[in-house]
Motif scaffolding. Structure first.
Motif, PDB file in Angstrom:
ATOM      1  N   GLY A  97       0.809  -1.222   0.000  1.00  0.00           N
ATOM      2  CA  GLY A  97       0.000   0.000   0.000  1.00  0.00           C
ATOM      3  C   GLY A  97       0.837   1.263   0.000  1.00  0.00           C
ATOM      4  O   GLY A  97       2.001   1.276   0.420  1.00  0.00           O
ATOM      5  N   GLU A  98       0.234   2.358  -0.486  1.00  0.00           N
ATOM      6  CA  GLU A  98       0.955   3.627  -0.592  1.00  0.00           C
ATOM      7  C   GLU A  98       1.447   4.123   0.755  1.00  0.00           C
ATOM      8  O   GLU A  98       2.592   4.532   0.899  1.00  0.00           O
ATOM      9  N   GLU A  99       0.555   4.067   1.758  1.00  0.00           N
ATOM     10  CA  GLU A  99       0.944   4.604   3.080  1.00  0.00           C
ATOM     11  C   GLU A  99       2.149   3.860   3.626  1.00  0.00           C
ATOM     12  O   GLU A  99       3.106   4.468   4.106  1.00  0.00           O
ATOM     13  N   ALA A 100       2.090   2.547   3.519  1.00  0.00           N
ATOM     14  CA  ALA A 100       3.173   1.751   4.071  1.00  0.00           C
ATOM     15  C   ALA A 100       4.484   2.038   3.338  1.00  0.00           C
ATOM     16  O   ALA A 100       5.547   2.197   3.956  1.00  0.00           O
ATOM     17  N   PHE A 101       4.392   2.127   2.019  1.00  0.00           N
ATOM     18  CA  PHE A 101       5.605   2.369   1.233  1.00  0.00           C
ATOM     19  C   PHE A 101       6.189   3.745   1.556  1.00  0.00           C
ATOM     20  O   PHE A 101       7.401   3.892   1.757  1.00  0.00           O
ATOM     21  N   VAL A 102       5.317   4.760   1.635  1.00  0.00           N
ATOM     22  CA  VAL A 102       5.797   6.106   1.918  1.00  0.00           C
ATOM     23  C   VAL A 102       6.445   6.159   3.298  1.00  0.00           C
ATOM     24  O   VAL A 102       7.457   6.820   3.504  1.00  0.00           O
ATOM     25  N   GLU A 103       5.885   5.406   4.223  1.00  0.00           N
ATOM     26  CA  GLU A 103       6.459   5.381   5.561  1.00  0.00           C
ATOM     27  C   GLU A 103       7.889   4.819   5.525  1.00  0.00           C
ATOM     28  O   GLU A 103       8.793   5.375   6.141  1.00  0.00           O
ATOM     29  N   LEU A 104       8.031   3.721   4.764  1.00  0.00           N
ATOM     30  CA  LEU A 104       9.363   3.136   4.605  1.00  0.00           C
ATOM     31  C   LEU A 104      10.335   4.157   3.990  1.00  0.00           C
ATOM     32  O   LEU A 104      11.466   4.330   4.427  1.00  0.00           O
ATOM     33  N   LEU A 105       9.806   4.831   2.954  1.00  0.00           N
ATOM     34  CA  LEU A 105      10.627   5.786   2.225  1.00  0.00           C
ATOM     35  C   LEU A 105      11.051   6.939   3.130  1.00  0.00           C
ATOM     36  O   LEU A 105      12.200   7.384   3.114  1.00  0.00           O
ATOM     37  N   VAL A 106      10.113   7.435   3.928  1.00  0.00           N
ATOM     38  CA  VAL A 106      10.405   8.537   4.837  1.00  0.00           C
ATOM     39  C   VAL A 106      11.526   8.149   5.789  1.00  0.00           C
ATOM     40  O   VAL A 106      12.490   8.883   5.986  1.00  0.00           O
ATOM     41  N   GLY A 107      11.418   6.944   6.343  1.00  0.00           N
ATOM     42  CA  GLY A 107      12.433   6.503   7.290  1.00  0.00           C
ATOM     43  C   GLY A 107      13.794   6.393   6.636  1.00  0.00           C
ATOM     44  O   GLY A 107      14.798   6.922   7.135  1.00  0.00           O
ATOM     45  N   ALA A 108      13.827   5.752   5.461  1.00  0.00           N
ATOM     46  CA  ALA A 108      15.110   5.501   4.803  1.00  0.00           C
ATOM     47  C   ALA A 108      15.772   6.800   4.363  1.00  0.00           C
ATOM     48  O   ALA A 108      16.982   6.992   4.540  1.00  0.00           O
ATOM     49  N   THR A 109      14.962   7.699   3.780  1.00  0.00           N
ATOM     50  CA  THR A 109      15.569   8.929   3.277  1.00  0.00           C
ATOM     51  C   THR A 109      15.988   9.847   4.416  1.00  0.00           C
ATOM     52  O   THR A 109      16.969  10.567   4.302  1.00  0.00           O
ATOM     53  N   ALA A 110      15.258   9.841   5.508  1.00  0.00           N
ATOM     54  CA  ALA A 110      15.619  10.703   6.623  1.00  0.00           C
ATOM     55  C   ALA A 110      16.992  10.311   7.156  1.00  0.00           C
ATOM     56  O   ALA A 110      17.818  11.169   7.481  1.00  0.00           O
ATOM     57  N   VAL A 111      17.244   9.003   7.227  1.00  0.00           N
ATOM     58  CA  VAL A 111      18.554   8.532   7.691  1.00  0.00           C
ATOM     59  C   VAL A 111      19.633   8.948   6.688  1.00  0.00           C
ATOM     60  O   VAL A 111      20.695   9.452   7.072  1.00  0.00           O
ATOM     61  N   ALA A 112      19.315   8.755   5.399  1.00  0.00           N
ATOM     62  CA  ALA A 112      20.306   9.093   4.369  1.00  0.00           C
ATOM     63  C   ALA A 112      20.610  10.581   4.371  1.00  0.00           C
ATOM     64  O   ALA A 112      21.751  11.002   4.161  1.00  0.00           O
ATOM     65  N   GLY A 141       3.964  19.102   5.139  1.00  0.00           N
ATOM     66  CA  GLY A 141       4.440  19.767   6.349  1.00  0.00           C
ATOM     67  C   GLY A 141       5.694  19.123   6.891  1.00  0.00           C
ATOM     68  O   GLY A 141       6.808  19.556   6.651  1.00  0.00           O
ATOM     69  N   GLU A 142       5.550  18.011   7.613  1.00  0.00           N
ATOM     70  CA  GLU A 142       6.696  17.396   8.263  1.00  0.00           C
ATOM     71  C   GLU A 142       7.395  16.392   7.352  1.00  0.00           C
ATOM     72  O   GLU A 142       8.575  16.489   7.104  1.00  0.00           O
ATOM     73  N   ALA A 143       6.655  15.441   6.849  1.00  0.00           N
ATOM     74  CA  ALA A 143       7.322  14.379   6.096  1.00  0.00           C
ATOM     75  C   ALA A 143       6.654  14.101   4.763  1.00  0.00           C
ATOM     76  O   ALA A 143       7.288  14.209   3.727  1.00  0.00           O
ATOM     77  N   ALA A 144       5.382  13.768   4.768  1.00  0.00           N
ATOM     78  CA  ALA A 144       4.774  13.312   3.523  1.00  0.00           C
ATOM     79  C   ALA A 144       3.346  13.811   3.397  1.00  0.00           C
ATOM     80  O   ALA A 144       2.647  13.999   4.384  1.00  0.00           O
ATOM     81  N   LEU A 145       2.932  14.046   2.154  1.00  0.00           N
ATOM     82  CA  LEU A 145       1.555  14.436   1.870  1.00  0.00           C
ATOM     83  C   LEU A 145       1.050  13.515   0.768  1.00  0.00           C
ATOM     84  O   LEU A 145       1.635  13.451  -0.309  1.00  0.00           O
ATOM     85  N   LEU A 146      -0.006  12.787   1.054  1.00  0.00           N
ATOM     86  CA  LEU A 146      -0.551  11.876   0.065  1.00  0.00           C
ATOM     87  C   LEU A 146      -1.859  12.440  -0.479  1.00  0.00           C
ATOM     88  O   LEU A 146      -2.769  12.740   0.283  1.00  0.00           O
ATOM     89  N   VAL A 147      -1.900  12.587  -1.781  1.00  0.00           N
ATOM     90  CA  VAL A 147      -3.142  12.982  -2.427  1.00  0.00           C
ATOM     91  C   VAL A 147      -3.722  11.710  -3.027  1.00  0.00           C
ATOM     92  O   VAL A 147      -3.041  11.024  -3.790  1.00  0.00           O
ATOM     93  N   GLY A 148      -4.940  11.392  -2.673  1.00  0.00           N
ATOM     94  CA  GLY A 148      -5.529  10.129  -3.105  1.00  0.00           C
ATOM     95  C   GLY A 148      -5.646  10.039  -4.613  1.00  0.00           C
ATOM     96  O   GLY A 148      -5.651  11.055  -5.307  1.00  0.00           O
ATOM     97  N   ALA A 149      -5.744   8.823  -5.131  1.00  0.00           N
ATOM     98  CA  ALA A 149      -5.853   8.614  -6.567  1.00  0.00           C
ATOM     99  C   ALA A 149      -7.070   9.363  -7.098  1.00  0.00           C
ATOM    100  O   ALA A 149      -8.151   9.313  -6.520  1.00  0.00           O
ATOM    101  N   GLY A 150      -6.878  10.107  -8.181  1.00  0.00           N
ATOM    102  CA  GLY A 150      -7.969  10.879  -8.768  1.00  0.00           C
ATOM    103  C   GLY A 150      -8.224  12.192  -8.066  1.00  0.00           C
ATOM    104  O   GLY A 150      -9.037  13.002  -8.508  1.00  0.00           O
ATOM    105  N   GLY A 151      -7.518  12.468  -6.981  1.00  0.00           N
ATOM    106  CA  GLY A 151      -7.767  13.700  -6.234  1.00  0.00           C
ATOM    107  C   GLY A 151      -6.914  14.867  -6.685  1.00  0.00           C
ATOM    108  O   GLY A 151      -7.049  15.977  -6.154  1.00  0.00           O
ATOM    109  N   SER A 152      -6.009  14.630  -7.647  1.00  0.00           N
ATOM    110  CA  SER A 152      -5.067  15.685  -8.030  1.00  0.00           C
ATOM    111  C   SER A 152      -5.736  16.934  -8.582  1.00  0.00           C
ATOM    112  O   SER A 152      -5.365  18.043  -8.195  1.00  0.00           O
ATOM    113  N   PRO A 153      -6.727  16.803  -9.513  1.00  0.00           N
ATOM    114  CA  PRO A 153      -7.341  18.032 -10.029  1.00  0.00           C
ATOM    115  C   PRO A 153      -7.915  18.893  -8.907  1.00  0.00           C
ATOM    116  O   PRO A 153      -7.708  20.117  -8.889  1.00  0.00           O
ATOM    117  N   ALA A 154      -8.576  18.264  -7.938  1.00  0.00           N
ATOM    118  CA  ALA A 154      -9.162  19.028  -6.839  1.00  0.00           C
ATOM    119  C   ALA A 154      -8.061  19.627  -5.966  1.00  0.00           C
ATOM    120  O   ALA A 154      -8.173  20.771  -5.495  1.00  0.00           O
TER     121      ALA A 154
END
Lengths: 526, 238
Positions: A97-112, A141-154
């Motif tokens: 899932g997106e949330e889980a992946f982004v969480e992993l990414l946030v952790g890894a990149t913050a360390v890097a 703001g702090e780490a990540a902002l997820l815009v849901g699928a199809g929500g970009s135009p709004a």
């Protein structure tokens, strides 16, 4: 800002061509904002620390973050140092899932990012398409902002059109024009009929419209890209230093750019692949919405190779280098100078001015500035080029006054600023204007010095002119005298000189003046 | 796109593409009809500064930047009248920031600065200081060829070997008499010679013509109007 090693609590700004391209949080609080001039920024914040723009430094600092992302997905594209894009759908499925992946990414990149400095932050945005995700990451703001699928135009609809320029999707002129036409937010732009936008704003406007609607990428190119968009070089002897590689990359990039130009294309996504003697490989994709020129291609190769070599991952010299244009778009031409922007020649000259200034000092690199007056040396002066923006049309017009190319009718904004100088000599102007007047002797037939009366008459016809210690020449013709009586109301500043144009028997023509009954050579028509 | 077609329409670099336009009156002087990138021109004679400026003016108008090195006396107004765009004109004075550089270092320093100037500018006008080593001259011209700039020298080229030397002779000013008129125009006989010019080429020019630009002069009819230029011209100043 992080790459320069400055803490956010210290007001600092990165400048490129005298304009702020990045600033620290403390500087932002003081009122320093992007695209501001150096002088303005220093006025707002006198203790501002100025850092010169250096993409190489930024690329090295950003490298660990890119490598951290590349461990999750190989399909990471670096847009510029400090900005990378990746498709999230594939890895999101794998990592749950997106949330889980982004969480992993946030952790890894913050360390890097800690490698770059304790205050370094990585922000992640997820949305449909590249533009929406970039905006999301900047607004995270702090780490990540997820815009849901199809929500970009709004998500985009309520944001100002200025984002198009900040993300490099549209020029500042287009954004400016949109705002003046009352199209202030991306939603208003997206609501327009695409055909109308294309008709009114051309291909650039069309692209901006596509982006604003939440779609992405350039439109599908009508013709299939030619297959031979790969250039490669092999080295018989493994190369362990950067410079020869960059040199080879330059010829490869020139070849690739020429091949693309022959097809009327421009590279938007570049794959750079290198391999060592021991089989280590490094592949990276680089992206830029408005296309990469030959110089940009080389720059990306250098960033990639420099950080790869510095990473300590390689154990042998490079034997193969390959550049592939994997994304292309139609080339709309690169003549931005017509629109008041700067051409490649302008950029090169501006860089040369900076380099020369460091070589000979700022009093050694000068550009003309109009002052106005009746004597040649007064009319036009020279000012240090380092402190000026040489490509800003309005600045240049203000500096040059009547010398600017406005006379042909393009622009015309400077017309009201030009004041005529009654009593100045008509064209032609002297090609040689002496920085310091040289003493001269203008004599009559008997060798007596010519005198100018209070009413502006010569005591006799001039016959010889001697300049400095040189041999006197016979005078063949003269015109004048024209009296300049300046500041006659000022006791100490008053100046009264008589000007005379003199031609001599060797074909030379001079502008001489008499002041206090002494003659000076001011200028020569050579 | 078809590969064969792509190859057919791909740009090729020909010698003619390496030429940069000059003002029409000057084109007949140069064997290629324009300035050639990577080459050196020398301008000599009394009208050398005007000649040098008018040679580079057209290329400047097309967008190239012009650097004038070690010519602190250059008259900007005259340059503009000859067609040089002032917005792309930069003056560089070779000297150390602190002013320290003896006479014997002058040539070396000039060479160092010229090398940097050639990297950033397409057009360079300069004069060669005395005591420039011959090796430096060769090195600079090699760099000039690889960078593709055009170097125009005013006066003695010293150890540099110009491809074309343009000499101005037979200079005559029009417009001034015995205390009346003002300088209006100058008729100059110009000859181009050098190793790129198989046979010397000549041209008669108005340099400057009335108004300050350059124009071709028609060959004068001989002795038909002996007094044609002697009419005093009354002109207002200002």
């Amino acid at each position: 800002m992080v790459a320069t090693g400055v803490e956010p609590s210290v007001p600092a700004a990165v400048l490129r061509a005298n304009r702020v391209v990045a600033r620290s949080a403390a500087a932002a609080d003081e009122g320093v904002h992007l695209d501001q001039r150096r002088r303005e920024a220093q006025k707002r914040c006198p203790e501002l620390r100025i850092v010169e723009h250096d993409p190489d430094r930024d690329a090295v600092a950003f490298e660990p973050v890119v490598r951290a992302i590349a461990r999750f997905t190989p399909r990471v594209e670096v847009v510029e140092p400090g900005w990378a894009c990746l498709p999230v759908r594939g890895p999101a499925r794998y990592f749950g899932g997106e949330e889980a992946f982004v969480e992993l990414l946030v952790g890894a990149t913050a360390v890097a990012a800690l490698d770059a400095g304790p205050s370094a932050r990585v922000r992640i945005g997820v949305a449909d398409g590249r533009f929406a995700s970039v905006v999301a990451s900047r607004r995270a703001g702090e780490a990540a902002l997820l815009v849901g699928a199809g929500g970009s135009p709004a998500f985009l609809a309520g944001l100002p059109v200025g984002w198009l320029h900040r993300t490099g999707e549209a020029s500042v002129e287009l954004v400016d024009l949109l705002v003046r036409l009352g199209i202030r937010d991306l939603g208003a732009l997206a609501a327009l009929d695409p055909a109308d936008v294309l008709a009114r704003f051309g291909p650039e406007g069309h692209h901006a419209h596509r982006v604003a609607t939440g779609l992405d990428e350039r439109g599908a190119h009508a013709t299939a890209p030619p297959e031979d968009l790969t250039v490669a070089a092999s080295f018989d002897d493994p190369v362990t230093v950067l410079e020869p590689l960059v040199f080879t990359a330059k010829s490869l990039a020139d070849e690739l750019a020429a091949r693309l130009a022959g097809n009327g294309l421009r590279c938007t996504r570049l794959l750079v692949a290198a391999a060592t003697d021991h089989g280590e490989r490094d592949e990276r994709t680089w992206y830029r919405a408005d296309g990469l020129g030959a110089a940009d291609l080389v720059e990306r190769v250098r960033w990639q190779l420099a950080s790869w070599m510095a990473s300590g991952e390689i154990t042998a010299g490079v034997v193969r280098l390959r550049l592939v244009a994997i994304g292309v778009r139609g080339d709309g031409g690169d003549q931005t100078a017509l629109w008041g922007g700067s051409s490649a020649a302008d950029e090169r000259a501006v860089r040369a001015v900076a380099r020369l200034t460091s070589l000979v000092g700022d009093q050694g690199v000068l550009v003309p500035a109009w002052k106005g007056g009746r004597l040649p040396a007064e009319r036009c002066g020279w000012v240090p080029a380092a402190a000026l923006d040489l490509t800003d049309a309005r600045d240049v017009r203000r500096r040059l006054g009547p010398l600017a190319a406005d006379r042909d009718g393009n622009g015309g904004g400077g017309a009201d600023e030009v004041v005529p100088w009654p009593g100045s000599l008509p064209a032609p102007s002297p090609t040689v204007v002496l920085p310091e007047p040289e003493p001269a002797v203008l004599a009559d037939e008997d060798g007596h010095l010519i005198r100018v009366s209070g009413r502006g008459e010569l005591s006799a016809a001039p016959v010889t002119l001697a300049v400095g210690a040189r041999v006197p020449r016979l005078v063949t013709g003269w015109a004048g005298p024209w009296i300049v009586d300046e500041r006659w109301w000022d006791v100490t500043g008053r100046r009264r000189v008589a000007r005379l144009q003199v031609t001599c028997d060797d074909g030379a023509a001079h502008l001489v003046v008499a002041e206090h009954q002494r003659w000076w050579l001011l200028a020569a028509y050579r | 796109m078809d590969l064969a077609l792509a190859a057919a329409v791909a740009p090729t670099t020909m010698a003619a593409e390496r030429t940069v336009a000059v003002a029409p009156p000057l084109a007949s002087l140069l064997p290629e009809g324009g300035l050639v990138r990577g080459r050196t021109l020398a301008c000599e004679g009394l009208a050398a500064p005007s000649l040098a400026l008018s040679l580079v003016a057209e290329a400047g108008r097309a967008g190239a930047w012009l650097a004038v090195l070690d010519l602190p006396w250059l008259g900007v107004e005259a340059a503009v009248e000859l067609g040089v765009p002032a917005e792309r004109l930069v003056r560089v004075d070779a000297g150390r920031p602190d002013g320290s550089a003896g006479n014997d270092q002058r040539g070396e320093l000039w060479g160092e600065v010229l090398g940097a100037v050639l990297d950033g500018f397409d057009l360079v006008v300069t004069r060669v200081p005395p005591r420039v080593p011959a090796t430096l001259g060769r090195r600079l011209q090699t760099r000039l060829r690889t960078r593709g700039a055009v170097l125009v020298l005013i006066g003695d080229p010293g150890p540099l070997s110009p491809d074309v030397t343009v000499t101005s002779a037979e200079v005559r000013w029009e417009g001034v008499g015995g205390g009346h008129g003002h300088l209006r125009s100058r008729r100059v006989g110009v000859e181009a010679a050098g190793r790129r010019v198989p046979r010397p080429r000549r041209a008669e020019l108005w340099l400057p013509a009335v108004g300050g630009a350059v124009a071709a002069a028609v060959p004068e009819p001989t002795v038909l109007h002996p007094r044609s230029t002697a009419d005093p011209v009354l002109d207002t100043v200002g």
